[in-house]
Design a protein around this motif. Structure first.
Motif, short mmCIF file in Angstrom:
data_model
loop_
_atom_site.label_atom_id
_atom_site.label_comp_id
_atom_site.label_asym_id
_atom_site.label_seq_id
_atom_site.Cartn_x
_atom_site.Cartn_y
_atom_site.Cartn_z
N ASN A 32 18.17 -4.79 -42.12
CA ASN A 32 18.70 -4.83 -42.89
C ASN A 32 19.41 -5.73 -43.94
O ASN A 32 19.54 -5.42 -44.79
CB ASN A 32 16.93 -5.60 -43.65
N LEU A 33 20.79 -6.20 -43.39
CA LEU A 33 22.37 -5.68 -44.36
C LEU A 33 22.98 -6.81 -44.00
O LEU A 33 23.24 -7.29 -43.44
CB LEU A 33 22.69 -4.10 -43.46
N PRO A 34 23.88 -6.89 -45.19
CA PRO A 34 24.77 -8.63 -44.81
C PRO A 34 26.06 -7.86 -43.78
O PRO A 34 26.47 -6.26 -44.18
CB PRO A 34 25.12 -8.81 -46.87
N THR A 35 25.96 -9.15 -43.12
CA THR A 35 27.74 -8.57 -42.19
C THR A 35 28.14 -9.57 -42.32
O THR A 35 27.89 -10.86 -42.76
CB THR A 35 26.68 -8.03 -40.59
N HIS A 36 29.56 -9.83 -42.09
CA HIS A 36 30.16 -10.42 -41.79
C HIS A 36 30.64 -11.04 -40.48
O HIS A 36 30.55 -12.33 -40.74
CB HIS A 36 31.81 -9.49 -42.32
N THR A 37 30.07 -10.63 -39.39
CA THR A 37 30.68 -10.79 -38.19
C THR A 37 29.17 -9.69 -37.50
O THR A 37 29.38 -8.84 -37.73
CB THR A 37 31.72 -10.63 -37.08
N VAL A 38 28.26 -10.89 -36.46
CA VAL A 38 27.36 -9.99 -35.34
C VAL A 38 28.16 -10.88 -33.91
O VAL A 38 28.10 -11.77 -34.20
CB VAL A 38 26.12 -10.21 -36.11
N ILE A 39 28.26 -9.74 -32.99
CA ILE A 39 28.55 -9.35 -31.73
C ILE A 39 27.66 -9.49 -31.31
O ILE A 39 26.60 -8.75 -31.29
CB ILE A 39 29.75 -9.23 -31.42
N ILE A 40 26.67 -10.36 -30.52
CA ILE A 40 25.03 -10.44 -29.70
C ILE A 40 26.21 -10.55 -28.54
O ILE A 40 26.54 -11.10 -28.03
CB ILE A 40 24.05 -11.15 -29.86
N LYS A 41 25.51 -8.87 -27.81
CA LYS A 41 25.75 -8.79 -25.81
C LYS A 41 24.75 -8.75 -25.38
O LYS A 41 24.22 -7.72 -25.56
CB LYS A 41 26.96 -7.60 -26.32
N GLY A 42 24.72 -9.41 -24.35
CA GLY A 42 23.61 -9.47 -22.92
C GLY A 42 22.20 -9.68 -23.87
O GLY A 42 21.47 -8.74 -24.59
N THR A 43 21.97 -10.56 -23.88
CA THR A 43 20.40 -11.73 -24.65
C THR A 43 19.18 -11.23 -23.22
O THR A 43 17.74 -12.16 -24.31
CB THR A 43 20.66 -12.90 -25.15
N GLN A 44 19.28 -10.77 -22.40
CA GLN A 44 18.48 -10.36 -21.66
C GLN A 44 16.80 -9.65 -22.11
O GLN A 44 17.52 -8.52 -22.50
CB GLN A 44 19.20 -10.30 -20.23
N ILE A 45 15.93 -9.83 -21.99
CA ILE A 45 14.64 -9.04 -22.06
C ILE A 45 14.10 -8.77 -20.22
O ILE A 45 14.61 -9.42 -19.41
CB ILE A 45 13.66 -9.36 -22.70
N TYR A 46 13.66 -7.89 -20.61
CA TYR A 46 12.69 -7.14 -19.73
C TYR A 46 11.70 -8.02 -19.30
O TYR A 46 10.80 -8.30 -19.57
CB TYR A 46 12.47 -5.86 -19.47
N ASN A 47 11.83 -8.21 -17.42
CA ASN A 47 11.11 -8.97 -17.54
C ASN A 47 9.53 -8.89 -16.22
O ASN A 47 10.45 -8.61 -15.09
CB ASN A 47 10.48 -10.59 -16.64
N PRO A 48 8.40 -8.22 -16.28
CA PRO A 48 7.85 -7.08 -15.01
C PRO A 48 8.01 -8.18 -13.91
O PRO A 48 7.40 -8.13 -13.05
CB PRO A 48 6.55 -6.80 -15.84
N GLU A 49 7.21 -9.61 -13.93
CA GLU A 49 7.55 -10.19 -12.72
C GLU A 49 8.24 -10.48 -11.82
O GLU A 49 8.38 -10.98 -10.56
CB GLU A 49 7.18 -11.81 -12.96
N LYS A 50 9.87 -10.37 -12.53
CA LYS A 50 11.41 -10.63 -11.81
C LYS A 50 11.59 -9.25 -11.47
O LYS A 50 13.08 -9.36 -10.38
CB LYS A 50 12.11 -11.26 -13.09
N GLY A 51 10.84 -7.92 -11.80
CA GLY A 51 11.20 -6.74 -11.89
C GLY A 51 12.81 -6.80 -12.66
O GLY A 51 12.95 -6.38 -13.10
#
Length: 51
Positions: A32-51
């Motif tokens: 939990n830190l104050p930041t100037h810029t945040v870059i989020i790369k790859g928002t995929q999560i594992y789904n056991p149904e899809k493999g």
């Protein structure tokens, strides 16, 4: 994230000793830190149904 690890990351960032953090998506939820810029790369999560 254990408090000791969190402090290890937060303190140098907060005092400006470390200016860039590169971490996994899971770590971003634990820090939990104050930041100037945040870059989020790859928002995929594992789904056991899809493999």
């Amino acid at each position: 994230m254990p408090r000791e690890d969190r402090t290890f990351v937060e303190e140098p960032f907060a005092d400006g000793s470390v200016q860039v953090l590169v971490c996994t998506a899971m770590l971003t939820w634990g820090v939990n830190l104050p930041t100037h810029t945040v870059i989020i790369k790859g928002t995929q999560i594992y789904n056991p149904e899809k493999g």
